[in-house]
Design a protein around this motif. Sequence first.
Motif, mmCIF file in Angstrom:
data_model
loop_
_atom_site.group_PDB
_atom_site.id
_atom_site.type_symbol
_atom_site.label_atom_id
_atom_site.label_comp_id
_atom_site.label_asym_id
_atom_site.label_seq_id
_atom_site.Cartn_x
_atom_site.Cartn_y
_atom_site.Cartn_z
ATOM 1 N N PHE A 67 0.843 -1.187 0.000
ATOM 2 C CA PHE A 67 0.000 0.000 0.000
ATOM 3 C C PHE A 67 0.886 1.247 0.000
ATOM 4 C CE2 PHE A 67 -2.763 -3.270 1.416
ATOM 5 C CZ PHE A 67 -4.065 -2.876 1.144
ATOM 6 N N ALA A 68 0.435 2.262 -0.713
ATOM 7 C CA ALA A 68 1.176 3.521 -0.771
ATOM 8 C C ALA A 68 0.288 4.649 -0.236
ATOM 9 C CB ALA A 68 1.592 3.829 -2.204
ATOM 10 N N PRO A 69 0.852 5.538 0.587
ATOM 11 C CA PRO A 69 0.042 6.647 1.117
ATOM 12 C C PRO A 69 -0.204 7.715 0.066
ATOM 13 C CG PRO A 69 2.308 6.843 1.862
ATOM 14 C CD PRO A 69 2.224 5.553 1.109
ATOM 15 N N GLU A 70 -1.379 8.289 0.094
ATOM 16 C CA GLU A 70 -1.664 9.422 -0.776
ATOM 17 C C GLU A 70 -0.956 10.663 -0.243
ATOM 18 O OE1 GLU A 70 -5.771 10.151 -1.329
ATOM 19 O OE2 GLU A 70 -6.077 8.437 -2.654
ATOM 20 N N ALA A 71 -0.834 11.636 -1.124
ATOM 21 C CA ALA A 71 -0.188 12.876 -0.695
ATOM 22 C C ALA A 71 -0.919 13.479 0.497
ATOM 23 C CB ALA A 71 -0.134 13.861 -1.853
ATOM 24 N N SER A 72 -2.227 13.419 0.464
ATOM 25 C CA SER A 72 -3.014 13.880 1.607
ATOM 26 C C SER A 72 -3.033 12.761 2.641
ATOM 27 C CB SER A 72 -4.438 14.228 1.177
ATOM 28 O OG SER A 72 -5.049 13.112 0.580
ATOM 29 N N ALA A 73 -2.654 13.078 3.857
ATOM 30 C CA ALA A 73 -2.508 12.056 4.899
ATOM 31 C C ALA A 73 -3.836 11.363 5.179
ATOM 32 C CB ALA A 73 -1.965 12.698 6.165
ATOM 33 N N GLY A 74 -3.720 10.097 5.506
ATOM 34 C CA GLY A 74 -4.904 9.391 5.971
ATOM 35 C C GLY A 74 -5.384 8.276 5.080
#
Length: 532
Positions: A67-74
């Motif tokens: 899984f990769a985090p989006e630029a916007s946290a959460g």
Amino acid sequence: MKTKISPPLGLLLSGLLLMASCIKSPSREKTPDPGPAPETVTYDDLALKSLAIAPDANERIFGTVVFAPEASAGRWNGRISGYKADRTQLVAEFDAVAARVTVDDAEQQSGKTANDFSKPVVYRLYADDGQYKEFTAVLDNDGYTGCPVVGIVTDGQKGVTSRDVWIPGRMVIDRQEGECDELAAEIEIKGRGHNSWSRDKKPYAIKLAEKSPVMGMNKQKRWVLLANAGDRTLLRNRVAYEIGRRTQLAWTPDSRFVEVVLNGKYLGSYQLCEQIRVDKNRVDITEMTAQDIAGEALTGGYLLEVDRYYDEPNKFRTKYRDLPVNIKKPDEKVLTAGQKTYIADYINKVEELLCAGEQPDPAYRDYIDIDSFADWWIVIELCHNRDTRLPGSCYMYKERGEKLCAGPLWDFDLMTFIPSTSFLLKEYEITDFSKEGGDRSLWYKRLFADPIFAARVKERWQAYKPAFETIPAFIDAEAEKLEVSAGANWDMWTLTGNFNRDETLAWHDAVELLKKNYSDRLAWMDGQVAKL
């Protein structure tokens, strides 16, 4: 008065030491080391550092999904492509800075707790004071084509980069929504092919730990994953083998279309195919040993490939036609000098009888099975397989005490089903062999000089023609099953070259051209064979 007897001094000291060992002095008792005092996790410390779903903890996952985090946290995004996965009970591995982690109030343990990833999964990370942050994991599942999936994970997810080195791993055949038999097996895998290995989409060889039936095909250890990287239709090998199976050739490879996922990476549409092997379920001849050096035992079985690459450890060139013959079986671990001499002399005798005089000596029929040579020629010409004229992938075999037979069929993905109104092998013969690597064809011009052979071809063509006439319907049925898979495949890969003259066409148009070329060739050959 009684005399007191004292014990020996050594025994007394031993007893005292034993008593001392049983008494623990409070001042000397070792207290457990509590280790470093736990640090307090504050709200600002809370962080999800990594999130993944690995095949070791999830039976139907064919590679680690990171899984990769989006630029916007959460929000963390993962994707499974190429196959339909059951996402309802997946175990994730995570690394988090938190006092504790929950999903829907259930405590989470990395690598142990299962969750339903068919919907967003909200991880709640708590600080020591009860404050928390939430991270939402979204697992998409796209690219399902309807074909069964061959999922392969190598040990350590090591890449398959060699045609020589076997890499151990595991393979699962997942029927998806089909009806084929499933399989989970320990395997070894390596690359394969000559020209095909040079392409971006690679073909592979598979070796099962134990002989097993695969997707309804007969039990064996050895299988291949044909990439069909140069064939816009992806159908040529499958169609050619079906044509062969409608003749009386002793064995023609069976195959199934599958999707391949290797170490989590979707590789596109492949053809899982029986490999040419000496086996009761394939080329059914005697498996020779190094002790088979005299009498009838010396006469077979031999598996040969006439091929321009001429790259087997044991090989020879024929006396009259300079054909490059590779001895496939017995292999280099078994083959003796006497066995090599025997089979080379046998092939040279066939050539002598066919080619030494102005006309073939009828005695050649005592050495070759003309029915198998007739059937092999019919399939090669009907598919217009130009590769055989180089020569390429022309197999023959000789069983113990029996004649030389043509077959099995192999390698129809390039230079096949092309428009033509001429024969490839019947009238083609190279007589100047001075150029190393020049074209060399088989013996068919001489075979057709024999009226007996020509009559046998005509007879067998008439017997097979009704079955050949239904091949276009077979192509339609296979294309219907393959349509979505072909679309996904060509979204991934770029076809280069102009081997089959359909490379610039859309897939549907290439399939229609394949059918037209086949039907035209069938009609033309019917008229020509009638004149034999």
